[in-house]
Write a protein that holds these residues in place. Sequence first.
Motif, short mmCIF file in Angstrom:
data_model
loop_
_atom_site.label_atom_id
_atom_site.label_comp_id
_atom_site.label_asym_id
_atom_site.label_seq_id
_atom_site.Cartn_x
_atom_site.Cartn_y
_atom_site.Cartn_z
N UNK A 1 0.75 -0.98 0.01
CA UNK A 1 -0.74 0.13 -0.14
C UNK A 1 0.81 1.20 0.18
N UNK A 2 1.95 1.36 0.82
CA UNK A 2 2.57 1.90 1.00
C UNK A 2 3.53 2.31 -0.20
N UNK A 3 3.96 1.16 -1.12
CA UNK A 3 4.62 1.33 -2.15
C UNK A 3 3.95 1.94 -3.27
N UNK A 4 2.32 1.76 -3.37
CA UNK A 4 1.87 2.43 -4.64
C UNK A 4 1.65 3.46 -4.64
N UNK A 5 1.36 4.51 -3.19
CA UNK A 5 1.64 6.01 -2.65
C UNK A 5 2.77 6.38 -3.44
N UNK A 6 3.98 5.33 -3.13
CA UNK A 6 4.98 5.98 -3.38
C UNK A 6 5.11 6.57 -5.02
N UNK A 7 4.46 5.25 -5.64
CA UNK A 7 4.80 5.15 -7.20
C UNK A 7 3.35 6.56 -7.64
N UNK A 8 3.19 5.89 -7.50
CA UNK A 8 1.66 7.29 -7.61
C UNK A 8 2.14 9.00 -7.56
N UNK A 9 3.31 9.01 -6.46
CA UNK A 9 3.69 10.57 -5.90
C UNK A 9 4.78 10.31 -7.58
N UNK A 10 5.69 9.24 -7.53
CA UNK A 10 6.48 9.26 -8.81
C UNK A 10 5.58 9.65 -10.29
N UNK A 11 4.64 9.58 -10.21
CA UNK A 11 4.05 9.46 -11.28
C UNK A 11 3.77 10.94 -11.52
N UNK A 12 3.22 11.42 -10.22
CA UNK A 12 2.47 12.86 -10.73
C UNK A 12 4.08 13.99 -10.66
N UNK A 13 4.72 13.06 -9.56
CA UNK A 13 6.09 14.27 -10.19
C UNK A 13 6.20 14.70 -11.32
#
Lengths: 506, 349
Positions: B1-13
């Motif tokens: 779940x945490x990993x997914x959140x970081x991944x999403x943030x990566x895409x947004x950045x």
Amino acid sequence: MHLLFIKQMNINLNQICKHFGKLQANDHISLLIPGGTIQGILGENGAGKSTLMKILSGFIQADEGEVILDGVQVRIHSPADAIQHGVGMLHQDPLDFPPMRVIDNFVLGQSGGLFPDWKSVVDEFKQLSEQFDFKLRHDAYVDMLTVGERQQLEILRLLWLGAQVIILDEPTTGISALQKQKLFETLKILAGRGKTVIFVSHKLEDVENLCDRVVVLRQGKLVGEQLKPFNTKNLVNMMFGKSIALEESKSHSTDRIAFELRDLSLEEERIQIQNIDLKIQAGEVIGLAGMEGSGQRPFMQACAGFLRPVHGRILVNGRDMTGMNYPAFKRQGVGYMPASRLEEGMIPGLTLSEHFILAGQQEGLFIDHDQWQEVTREKIRDYNIRGKPESPVESLSGGNQQRALLALLQQPLKLVLLEHPTRGLDIESVIYTWGKLKERCCDGAAIIYTSSDLEEILLYSDRILVFFSGKVSAPLSARGTSVAQLGNLIGGKDWARIKTGVGVTA
Amino acid sequence: MMKKRWLNLGFQLSALVLALGFTTLILLATKTDPWQAYKYIIIGSISSLRKFTDVLVSFVPLLLVSSGLLVTFSAGLWNIGVEGQITLGAIATTWVLRLLQDSSLAPGLIIALAMLAGMLGGALWASLAGALKTYGGVNEIFGGLGLNFVATALTLWLIFGPWKRPGIGSMSGTEPFPNTLWLPMISGFRLSLWGLGLGVFFIILIYFLMKGTYFGLRIKAVGKNLKAAYLLGVPTTRYLMLAFILGGALAGLTGAIQVTAVYHRLIPSISSGYGFLGLLVAMLVNFQAIWVAPIALFFAALNIGSIQLPIVLKLDSTLSGVLQGVLVLFVLLMDGVRQMITRRSGGAS
């Protein structure tokens, strides 16, 4: 063309493994399928059948293992690759383009020039249809075809593209008994002409009727193999690891009238239903049998208040509800469970807990999440749902979504309307579902449901209404009716011998 | 779940980086030094207290209108008519101010009544689009677009007709209201703390409304699956209308703020494009109320920062619009890419 001489293809799957995250979907599966046979792949939902077939047809790749076709090891990277190797797959839902003509769909998958050579394509189409005894018109529009005919179209297309092996994934889901019979005939012809047919199903009866040989998968492993004639008990044991049978169903019918239709007439685009008189007792179960599109849906919709009758009266628990809308029916204790779970029944993106909040009673302005978590946990225990309160509903498997929908129906109810309540479920889930529904009957609810499974209809209903193109039979007692009788009525035969609840039909 | 959140943030950045890259290309194509342009935008928005308060002046209407749009978006509605709702809010506010400016009521009360009228006006205009949709089967995009034109026409007619300045009507708007009917401002600045307070109050209100209440959950349910929500017992028509009314009321309040705190009169382009900009903000935050304020602030800074570009770099100030639009496009694009990638790697049989 290459289709005309008989060539058979042997398939050898060797030590196939595939995992999704922690789930081992296929665990060292080895399987040899000789050409020209009908091979059944049996197993309950989630046993790994579809995964194995998707590997063979190039939709996904195996983690380990080999696919050997006619002694040559091949790597199949995509469905287009698979068809190059002679392997074609027919999906659970037909992947065609409804607003186009049959012949357009036929040509779509073809690679090559910008302009199709229509004349030769049409000739080949006709030749092929004749060869396999299909009655498809090449200029018909796909949205006018039945599901069965769409399956035929897809099979023809795969054959035309050079398929030697045709894989069918649960092809009997959602088609009528008659269409199924037709499909089985077709598949037998195919096998007779040297094609290999792989038939994936969780329905024992279908596999037994059709296949020459069958393997059983359970929890990702191949657990056994049988040749015709099959030993049913043995197969069930292999599927579930224990022996179960559809249990005898008990009637909870009482003499209090829960629901009444008086001289009801309905009209929908293509279907007219006229002059139905029906009294349903509390605790009674009414099964609606018939091919899809014979008028069951407008009937159910009228009973739930979605469709306004053109004539007649609807009474719930003695109260006249004619002309009222669904929320009014719901307040009177009518519950409705649609067939398509994620399209109409549930809200993808929301959690289980949020669904129970929506279906429940509002208390105050703010949601007390702790309290609803507790309610949801209780329902999860009570209905044996595999999921957590915070699981999004789309992450649940089909059987668990079904149980969740049952749990969402309000309590108590006077009338429960269910569209195909057990479609796509394995036997264990079917038995569980009906156990829960019969509890409702004990509490005094009447049930009306549709099903295309005649044995289910006969086993669980007290009375049966048969629909045939807008004609509705007078209620038949389930005890005094056989599968064969019911099958004939559904197919439009023997109507002269029974009473109908109907005057004139259009 | 945490990993997914970081991944999403990566895409947004990465979307932000791509948007900046794309805008840089445009600047290079027009032979402008991109560093200069970005530098002036930053200087123009935060280099002085005065400039920063100007950013806040632009932030308040954007925050209000975006909060309202969050509600309609959650209900699955494309409330394109938001521009017209802002305009009607401004018209209603002006009307009440004109009506009461010579009365003996306390100025504070008059302003409060005028702003309430603005909310009502916006809500009314939105409920027209809503009624067209729920009862007439007219898609809210077409209904809203049509009503936008009507609102603009109505404004022009009022400015050049019944509400024209003594003598001759002009594009500069109606006769300005006296200072007493302005929303009080910090002396020396254009910023009204009252306006800022209202903006902050409403975004917090919407945050809790969408997150913690039955109302918010039902709005979301209606937006995600209307049919299933109806079957589960949500009165869908009522909630669609409520979403329109709430979104419209906040748009109307935006118009009221434009009249009472910024222009002090009705002008032809009173909505100043905040409605469309708010749609971009609402799209960008992807239903998460917590992100509305930071994104709206960022957009407001871009707006104000680019004002001096024409003077110093001979560059049109719409550069901020280019950056904002491109940003939304890339965020949507990267979201599609993310979904494609996660679907390919997941998905059991």
